[in-house]
Design a protein around this motif. Structure first.
Motif, PDB file in Angstrom:
ATOM      1  N   THR A 138       5.159   6.855  -2.441  1.00 55.67           N
ATOM      2  CA  THR A 138       4.957   8.009  -1.564  1.00 55.67           C
ATOM      3  C   THR A 138       3.808   8.875  -2.054  1.00 55.67           C
ATOM      4  OG1 THR A 138       7.309   8.020  -0.967  1.00 55.67           O
ATOM      5  CG2 THR A 138       6.061  10.028  -0.538  1.00 55.67           C
ATOM      6  N   GLU A 139       3.762   9.105  -3.372  1.00 55.35           N
ATOM      7  CA  GLU A 139       2.674   9.895  -3.946  1.00 55.35           C
ATOM      8  C   GLU A 139       1.328   9.193  -3.756  1.00 55.35           C
ATOM      9  OE1 GLU A 139       3.843  10.365  -7.987  1.00 55.35           O
ATOM     10  OE2 GLU A 139       5.555  11.661  -7.511  1.00 55.35           O
ATOM     11  N   ALA A 140       1.299   7.880  -3.995  1.00 54.40           N
ATOM     12  CA  ALA A 140       0.053   7.126  -3.875  1.00 54.40           C
ATOM     13  C   ALA A 140      -0.444   7.108  -2.432  1.00 54.40           C
ATOM     14  CB  ALA A 140       0.250   5.701  -4.382  1.00 54.40           C
ATOM     15  N   CYS A 141       0.448   6.862  -1.494  1.00 54.63           N
ATOM     16  CA  CYS A 141       0.038   6.813  -0.092  1.00 54.63           C
ATOM     17  C   CYS A 141      -0.465   8.172   0.380  1.00 54.63           C
ATOM     18  CB  CYS A 141       1.196   6.339   0.784  1.00 54.63           C
ATOM     19  SG  CYS A 141       1.563   4.575   0.616  1.00 54.63           S
ATOM     20  N   GLY A 142       0.093   9.249  -0.185  1.00 48.92           N
ATOM     21  CA  GLY A 142      -0.398  10.576   0.142  1.00 48.92           C
ATOM     22  C   GLY A 142      -1.821  10.777  -0.362  1.00 48.92           C
ATOM     23  N   ARG A 143      -2.094  10.355  -1.601  1.00 40.28           N
ATOM     24  CA  ARG A 143      -3.440  10.487  -2.161  1.00 40.28           C
ATOM     25  C   ARG A 143      -4.434   9.600  -1.438  1.00 40.28           C
ATOM     26  NH1 ARG A 143      -0.702   9.867  -7.039  1.00 40.28           N
ATOM     27  NH2 ARG A 143      -1.709   7.835  -7.388  1.00 40.28           N
ATOM     28  N   TRP A 144      -3.976   8.420  -1.021  1.00 39.24           N
ATOM     29  CA  TRP A 144      -4.865   7.466  -0.372  1.00 39.24           C
ATOM     30  C   TRP A 144      -4.999   7.693   1.134  1.00 39.24           C
ATOM     31  CZ3 TRP A 144      -2.232   2.641  -3.016  1.00 39.24           C
ATOM     32  CH2 TRP A 144      -2.558   2.645  -4.395  1.00 39.24           C
ATOM     33  N   ASP A 145      -4.283   8.698   1.641  1.00 36.63           N
ATOM     34  CA  ASP A 145      -4.279   8.982   3.077  1.00 36.63           C
ATOM     35  C   ASP A 145      -3.826   7.760   3.871  1.00 36.63           C
ATOM     36  OD1 ASP A 145      -4.569  10.582   5.314  1.00 36.63           O
ATOM     37  OD2 ASP A 145      -6.667  10.019   5.635  1.00 36.63           O
ATOM     38  N   ARG A 146      -2.766   7.134   3.411  1.00 34.16           N
ATOM     39  CA  ARG A 146      -2.204   5.967   4.092  1.00 34.16           C
ATOM     40  C   ARG A 146      -0.710   6.155   4.353  1.00 34.16           C
ATOM     41  NH1 ARG A 146      -4.844   1.255   4.621  1.00 34.16           N
ATOM     42  NH2 ARG A 146      -3.268   1.089   6.261  1.00 34.16           N
ATOM     43  N   ASP A 148       0.761   5.637   6.965  1.00 34.82           N
ATOM     44  CA  ASP A 148       1.193   4.606   7.904  1.00 34.82           C
ATOM     45  C   ASP A 148       1.859   3.422   7.221  1.00 34.82           C
ATOM     46  OD1 ASP A 148      -1.656   4.487   7.079  1.00 34.82           O
ATOM     47  OD2 ASP A 148      -1.582   2.491   7.984  1.00 34.82           O
ATOM     48  N   VAL A 149       1.552   3.185   5.946  1.00 39.72           N
ATOM     49  CA  VAL A 149       2.154   2.038   5.257  1.00 39.72           C
ATOM     50  C   VAL A 149       3.223   2.455   4.255  1.00 39.72           C
ATOM     51  CG1 VAL A 149       0.126   0.561   5.523  1.00 39.72           C
ATOM     52  CG2 VAL A 149       0.344   2.000   3.496  1.00 39.72           C
ATOM     53  N   ALA A 150       3.419   3.750   4.076  1.00 37.30           N
ATOM     54  CA  ALA A 150       4.348   4.222   3.047  1.00 37.30           C
ATOM     55  C   ALA A 150       5.769   3.703   3.268  1.00 37.30           C
ATOM     56  CB  ALA A 150       4.338   5.749   2.996  1.00 37.30           C
ATOM     57  N   GLY A 151       6.236   3.767   4.511  1.00 34.46           N
ATOM     58  CA  GLY A 151       7.613   3.351   4.788  1.00 34.46           C
ATOM     59  C   GLY A 151       7.843   1.885   4.472  1.00 34.46           C
ATOM     60  N   ASN A 152       6.976   1.019   4.976  1.00 34.92           N
ATOM     61  CA  ASN A 152       7.147  -0.412   4.718  1.00 34.92           C
ATOM     62  C   ASN A 152       6.925  -0.748   3.246  1.00 34.92           C
ATOM     63  OD1 ASN A 152       7.802  -1.018   7.337  1.00 34.92           O
ATOM     64  ND2 ASN A 152       5.748  -1.721   7.913  1.00 34.92           N
ATOM     65  N   ALA A 153       5.991  -0.049   2.604  1.00 30.93           N
ATOM     66  CA  ALA A 153       5.767  -0.290   1.182  1.00 30.93           C
ATOM     67  C   ALA A 153       7.006   0.076   0.371  1.00 30.93           C
ATOM     68  CB  ALA A 153       4.564   0.512   0.697  1.00 30.93           C
ATOM     69  N   CYS A 154       7.686   1.147   0.768  1.00 31.25           N
ATOM     70  CA  CYS A 154       8.915   1.542   0.068  1.00 31.25           C
ATOM     71  C   CYS A 154      10.021   0.508   0.277  1.00 31.25           C
ATOM     72  CB  CYS A 154       9.371   2.917   0.548  1.00 31.25           C
ATOM     73  SG  CYS A 154       8.405   4.304  -0.103  1.00 31.25           S
ATOM     74  N   ILE A 155      10.096  -0.057   1.484  1.00 36.11           N
ATOM     75  CA  ILE A 155      11.086  -1.104   1.749  1.00 36.11           C
ATOM     76  C   ILE A 155      10.838  -2.308   0.845  1.00 36.11           C
ATOM     77  CG2 ILE A 155      11.832  -2.814   3.453  1.00 36.11           C
ATOM     78  CD1 ILE A 155      11.374  -0.681   5.607  1.00 36.11           C
ATOM     79  N   LYS A 230       7.095 -13.852 -13.745  1.00 39.96           N
ATOM     80  CA  LYS A 230       6.502 -14.023 -12.415  1.00 39.96           C
ATOM     81  C   LYS A 230       6.068 -12.671 -11.872  1.00 39.96           C
ATOM     82  CE  LYS A 230      10.938 -13.665  -9.974  1.00 39.96           C
ATOM     83  NZ  LYS A 230      11.738 -13.440 -11.212  1.00 39.96           N
ATOM     84  N   ILE A 231       5.253 -12.739 -10.828  1.00 38.32           N
ATOM     85  CA  ILE A 231       4.881 -11.566 -10.046  1.00 38.32           C
ATOM     86  C   ILE A 231       5.206 -11.876  -8.596  1.00 38.32           C
ATOM     87  CG2 ILE A 231       2.994 -10.080  -9.270  1.00 38.32           C
ATOM     88  CD1 ILE A 231       1.570 -10.741 -11.918  1.00 38.32           C
ATOM     89  N   VAL A 232       5.996 -11.027  -7.977  1.00 37.76           N
ATOM     90  CA  VAL A 232       6.279 -11.135  -6.546  1.00 37.76           C
ATOM     91  C   VAL A 232       5.424 -10.081  -5.847  1.00 37.76           C
ATOM     92  CG1 VAL A 232       8.036 -11.113  -4.746  1.00 37.76           C
ATOM     93  CG2 VAL A 232       8.622 -11.911  -7.043  1.00 37.76           C
ATOM     94  N   TRP A 233       4.682 -10.480  -4.816  1.00 37.96           N
ATOM     95  CA  TRP A 233       3.738  -9.564  -4.194  1.00 37.96           C
ATOM     96  C   TRP A 233       3.853  -9.593  -2.669  1.00 37.96           C
ATOM     97  CZ3 TRP A 233       0.709 -11.986  -0.692  1.00 37.96           C
ATOM     98  CH2 TRP A 233       0.526 -13.379  -0.855  1.00 37.96           C
ATOM     99  N   ALA A 234       3.334  -8.537  -2.059  1.00 36.04           N
ATOM    100  CA  ALA A 234       3.269  -8.469  -0.596  1.00 36.04           C
ATOM    101  C   ALA A 234       2.026  -7.688  -0.209  1.00 36.04           C
ATOM    102  CB  ALA A 234       4.508  -7.795  -0.029  1.00 36.04           C
ATOM    103  N   ARG A 235       1.398  -8.090   0.904  1.00 34.05           N
ATOM    104  CA  ARG A 235       0.251  -7.365   1.462  1.00 34.05           C
ATOM    105  C   ARG A 235       0.696  -6.710   2.765  1.00 34.05           C
ATOM    106  NH1 ARG A 235      -4.864  -8.871  -0.924  1.00 34.05           N
ATOM    107  NH2 ARG A 235      -5.846  -7.504   0.610  1.00 34.05           N
ATOM    108  N   LEU A 236       0.328  -5.446   2.922  1.00 38.36           N
ATOM    109  CA  LEU A 236       0.765  -4.653   4.054  1.00 38.36           C
ATOM    110  C   LEU A 236      -0.418  -4.019   4.762  1.00 38.36           C
ATOM    111  CD1 LEU A 236       3.460  -2.815   1.970  1.00 38.36           C
ATOM    112  CD2 LEU A 236       4.041  -4.369   3.798  1.00 38.36           C
TER     113      LEU A 236
END
Length: 245
Positions: A138-146, A148-155, A230-236
């Protein structure tokens, strides 16, 4: 004597510079891959590999570089470059751009994006880890002005982190990065058990929906096998554009 390969990582450059020395053949492709993935696990924007001290005795061994390129294309999606060899033809099967020297490679890669566009936060496998990951996002998306992706990124982060807490039980690292119009969320842990996605889950089933949720909100997701876990990743992207990437 068995062949051997060594490496040094110079992090004092604009991007990590990995210098290999020794012999690249079938016996040394595993440590080469491990060394490169270990650097890429910190999600640098780019990486330069100097092969001036690396003797290529088996042409097929270059395939390890192609494999690393393919494995990391979506995450971390770093720009990769080779340098230090006059024999471009021998290294061309790697798929990496090849430059005569390191300064040329760095010049071609250009100026890095702001460092604050890439974040790594270490967490312990405790009940509050998922909550902390949501706070960071939430803090990062606020700084990045994004927003729109905060909710899905949190999920995504909640499901990834809770999976580590419930099953792996190891320390973990939350990794966030901004890539132009998209954002990546990744979690590194120290369990080699890969994520399992078995498709649809019955409405009456208990649990098993973590990867289904990630699959529903992410443009792409996957995992990267490491020597120690391992690293589990997702692109949003914007929630309205999900699936368009």
């Amino acid at each position: 004597m068995p062949s051997e390969v060594r490496h040094l990582v110079d992090r004092g450059q604009a991007y990590p510079l990995v210098r290999f020395s020794g012999v690249l053949d079938a016996a040394t492709t595993v440590p080469v891959r491990s060394a490169l993935l270990d650097v890429l696990a910190a999600q640098p924007e780019a990486m330069v590999v100097d092969v001036a001290g690396l003797r290529l005795t088996e042409t097929d061994a270059v395939r390890v570089l192609r494999d690393v390129l393919d494995e990391t294309r979506d995450w971390p999606g770093s720009h990769l470059a080779l340098c230090g060899t006059p024999d471009v033809t021998a290294w061309r099967p790697s798929g990496w751009p090849v430059w005569p020297d390191a300064p040329g490679a760095f010049a071609a890669l250009g100026v890095p994006e702001p460092a604050e566009h890439r974040i790594g936060v270490d967490l312990q496998p405790v009940a509050g880890a998922a909550r902390r990951s949501r706070e960071v996002i939430t803090e990062a998306c606020g700084r990045w002005d994004r927003p729109d992706v905060a909710g899905n990124a949190c999920i995504v982060a909640t499901e990834m982190v809770n999976n580590v807490v419930a099953h792996a039980g190891t320390p973990l690292t939350l990794l966030l990065a901004l890539h132009g119009e998209t954002m990546s969320v990744a979690v590194r842990d120290f369990s080699k058990t890969p994520p399992r996605y078995g498709g649809p889950v019955a409405p009456t089933a208990y649990g098993g929906r973590g990867l289904l949720l990630i699959d529903a909100v992410a443009d792409r997701w996957g995992h990267l096998a490491m020597d120690d876990g391992k690293i589990v990743w997702a692109r949003l992207s914007n929630a309205e554009n999900k699936g368009a990437a």
